[in-house]
Design an enzyme around this catalytic site. Structure first.
Site, PDB file in Angstrom:
ATOM      1  N   CYS A 123      -2.472  -1.115  12.855  1.00 28.26           N
ATOM      2  CA  CYS A 123      -2.456  -2.628  13.555  1.00 28.26           C
ATOM      3  C   CYS A 123      -2.978  -2.495  15.177  1.00 28.26           C
ATOM      4  CB  CYS A 123      -1.143  -2.987  13.616  1.00 28.26           C
ATOM      5  SG  CYS A 123       0.224  -2.067  13.548  1.00 28.26           S
ATOM      6  N   LYS A 137      -7.077  -5.797  22.144  1.00 29.27           N
ATOM      7  CA  LYS A 137      -7.289  -6.812  21.394  1.00 29.27           C
ATOM      8  C   LYS A 137      -8.591  -7.703  21.470  1.00 29.27           C
ATOM      9  CE  LYS A 137      -3.583  -6.145  18.642  1.00 29.27           C
ATOM     10  NZ  LYS A 137      -3.911  -6.112  17.395  1.00 29.27           N
ATOM     11  N   GLU A 178       0.837  -1.301   0.160  1.00 29.51           N
ATOM     12  CA  GLU A 178      -0.093   0.113   0.065  1.00 29.51           C
ATOM     13  C   GLU A 178       0.979   1.253   0.136  1.00 29.51           C
ATOM     14  OE1 GLU A 178      -3.728   0.717   2.584  1.00 29.51           O
ATOM     15  OE2 GLU A 178      -2.730  -1.001   3.414  1.00 29.51           O
ATOM     16  N   GLU A 182     -11.158  -5.830  19.725  1.00 25.98           N
ATOM     17  CA  GLU A 182     -10.843  -5.995  18.219  1.00 25.98           C
ATOM     18  C   GLU A 182     -11.370  -7.323  17.802  1.00 25.98           C
ATOM     19  OE1 GLU A 182      -6.678  -6.709  16.717  1.00 25.98           O
ATOM     20  OE2 GLU A 182      -7.430  -5.128  14.992  1.00 25.98           O
ATOM     21  N   GLU A 236     -16.976  -6.872  11.540  1.00 22.57           N
ATOM     22  CA  GLU A 236     -16.162  -6.984  10.340  1.00 22.57           C
ATOM     23  C   GLU A 236     -15.234  -8.062  10.347  1.00 22.57           C
ATOM     24  OE1 GLU A 236     -15.936  -4.215  12.181  1.00 22.57           O
ATOM     25  OE2 GLU A 236     -14.096  -3.260  12.170  1.00 22.57           O
ATOM     26  N   CYS A 294       3.459  -1.893  22.318  1.00 23.31           N
ATOM     27  CA  CYS A 294       2.741  -2.926  22.928  1.00 23.31           C
ATOM     28  C   CYS A 294       3.502  -3.479  24.207  1.00 23.31           C
ATOM     29  CB  CYS A 294       2.700  -4.156  21.866  1.00 23.31           C
ATOM     30  SG  CYS A 294       1.553  -3.936  20.624  1.00 23.31           S
TER      31      CYS A 294
END
Ligand code: HC0
Ligand code: SF4
Length: 580
Positions: A309, A368, A286, A371, A376, A513
């Site tokens: 991310c 997470k 991308e 998520e 979706e 993280c």
């Protein structure tokens, strides 16, 4: 500079230093509760409200809070007289008089700062019990549990959410015994602008804010003979898990962790790092696509491209920058790419029906959990990643299963989704995703081999960093921010037209993280974050392959299944869209 005496030791410190800081420097550990100062990040809370850190200052009638009293020339301080010790004990007893005494079943038991203080002050009875009690609510979200009866009003969560993350989801509501810390108008966290970054959980000293624990659900799945249960482990987990077993921060326990996961009964043990390499393939493509259009003079192209991310970051920009939803990369996070590939390519290869397969992730992060639950990332209601557990939850499972972690031998990940490169390992620290992308983008853009893969200029802990990378004459300008407040500044700059970047990496948690809300608690020590980050860079340096596009199993995945990056199939399985 000023010179003073603390417990008979003479010390010279810069003007403005607090007694607490000066004492810490000479190894005198004054107890604190509301105070936190994670040096080198912007995490700081110093309301001087709890009074646990009081000391005696010669010539003053009242005891002084050491966190908020500056050193002056000639000051004489005593930190452990009987008067001081008794005062601290009474403060702790008063706090405990409005706090449930269910320590044995509290999720924070063993790791609670209030519990530790009660022990340290030798609190053996509750002299002030029996008075009015605050009645406060409990809320369970996908990521976080709020047990407000345990709140001690230290305001650390409020500081971190407002000042560091600039989300402003938490603040004091109502007064007296009815006070609670909550989103405005006492709304639920799940209905607020909370991003689930978990930084409030990371700093809560007691059991008021904790993770939503999924370990019982996992144990049931592991016992179920009708399920195949596979696991993926995030990069930052391996350099922090050891802390829960008494190992020094920065001990890399990758092999022991894999062994322990097999012992727990997972059918296959895979690595999120594999999917991080895949993320670089898609996100890198991308970047190159947008750059090519930009260099061809296309005025419509969206630059800078932003990494996508980190789920708390995605939540944040969806809420606060709905006018800019077209600039982040559409690549899913490694956690979600893993789930999607596991339940398509791998499941097909293995002949496992989707409903039989459970994909679990071990993450340093609480967002997470949220998520995994986003619609979706589900097919007919079945999530690509069934659920996520944190580093702390994994440690608890290992202890519960009688696994002597320290003595375990090393074991290797299963293949093909266990193979990873050094590039993916460093995803877990701020700047790592950018460095990983640069390694691949450089080689693909220039067609030349990158001899030195270490991009030192994107590393470090400064909240916002900039670097210029020379791609055969083209100057690629990159930015890195960690902490949502820093991200907000960058995004506002872009919104205002001051756009100097081509690509930006953003991670919601200070440190990336490694400092996630699901990690072993740092209790305010920045050294821990540095040690974890260093361990990731070491693991990267020791890997035979250090560029994502050279991962042989990633190459095979494209050959056998996906075609090429940004193919139709890759779009369907590995990309997403954003909502406001
Ligand atoms: Fe991270 Fe990730 S690097 S967000 O911090 O990109 O949680 O460790 O697993 O998904 O890989 C967290 C860590 C991940 C993802 C990866 C990314
Ligand atoms: Fe604020 Fe993050 Fe806590 Fe949500 S999870 S309340 S955004 S600090």
């Amino acid at each position: 500079k000023v010179t003073l005496q603390i417990d008979g030791h003479s010390i010279t410190v810069p003007q403005g230093t607090t007694i607490l800081e000066a004492a810490t420097e000479i190894g005198i550990s004054i107890p604190t509760l509301c105070h936190i100062d994670l040096k080198g990040t912007c995490i700081k809370n110093n309301p001087a409200s709890c009074r646990i850190c009081v000391v005696e200052v010669e010539g003053r009638k009242n005891l002084a809070p050491s966190c908020a009293t500056r050193c002056t020339e000639g000051m004489v301080v005593r930190t452990s007289t009987l008067r001081v010790m008794n005062a601290r004990k009474v403060v702790a007893e008063l706090i405990l008089s409005d706090h449930p005494n269910d320590c044995l079943t509290c999720p924070k038991s063993g790791n609670c700062e209030l519990q530790n203080l009660a022990l340290r002050f030798n609190v053996r009875e509750m002299p002030f019990n029996g008075g009015e009690l605050s009645l406060r609510k409990r809320e369970v979200t996908t990521s976080i549990v709020r047990n407000m009866d345990k709140c001690i009003f230290c305001r650390r969560c409020e500081s971190v959410c407002n000042d560091v993350q600039t989300v402003g989801a938490l603040g004091a509501v109502r007064r007296g015994f009815n006070t609670t810390i909550a989103p405005a108008f006492d709304k639920k966290m799940g209905e607020s602008e909370c991003t689930y970054c978990g930084q409030c959980v990371a700093v809560c000293p007691v059991g008021a804010l904790t993770e939503h624990d999924h370990t019982n659900r996992l144990l049931e799945d592991l016992e179920n003979p009708d399920k195949i249960v596979i696991v993926q482990t995030a990069p930052a987990v391996r350099v922090a898990l050891g802390e829960e077993f008494g190992m020094p921060a920065g001990t890399s326990v990758t092999g022991k962790m894999v062994y322990a996961l097999r012992e727990l009964g997972f059918n296959y043990v895979f690595d999120t790092d594999f999917a991080a390499d895949l993320t670089i393939m898609e996100e890198g493509a991308e970047v190159l696509e947008r750059l090519t259009r930009f260099l061809d003079g296309d005025k419509e192209v969206c630059l800078p491209i932003l990494t996508s991310c980190c789920p708390a970051w995605v939540n944040f920009f969806e809420h606060h920058f709905p006018d800019m939803l077209n600039i982040p990369s559409t690549a899913r996070s490694p956690q979600q790419m893993f789930g999607s590939i596991a339940k398509s390519y791998w499941a097909e290869k293995m002949g496992i029906p989707r409903e039989k397969l459970i994909v679990v992730s071990i993450m340093p992060c609480l967002a997470k959990k949220y998520e995994c639950d986003r619609d979706e990332f589900k097919t007919n209601g079945n999530p690509d990643v069934d659920y996520s557990i944190s580093t702390r939850e994994l440690a608890r499972l290992i202890k519960r299963a009688n696994i002597g972690f320290q003595l375990l031998p090393d074991s290797e990940f299963d293949q093909p989704m266990g193979e990873s490169t050094g590039a993916s390992v460093i995803f877990g620290t701020t700047g790592g995703v950018m460095e990983a992308a640069l390694r691949s983008v450089y080689e693909i853009y220039t067609g030349q081999t990158l001899e030195n893969v270490n991009f030192e200029n994107v590393r470090g802990m400064d909240g916002v960093r900039r670097a210029v990378i020379n791609l055969n004459g083209f100057e690629l300008k990159v930015g890195i921010a960690h902490g949502l407040g820093n991200a907000r500044h960058l995004l506002e700059d872009i919104r205002n037209g001051n756009n100097e970047y081509h690509a930006i990496e953003i991670m919601a948690c200070p440190g990336g993280c490694i400092g996630g809300g699901g990690q072993p608690l740092h209790h305010g020590q920045t050294d821990i974050l540095y040690a974890r980050s260093k361990a990731l860079y070491e693991e990267d340096a020791n890997k035979p392959i250090r560029k994502s596009h050279e991962n042989p199993y990633i190459q095979k995945l494209y050959e056998e299944y996906l075609g090429k990056p940004l193919s139709e199939k890759a779009h369907m399985l590995l990309h997403t869209h954003y909502f406001n």
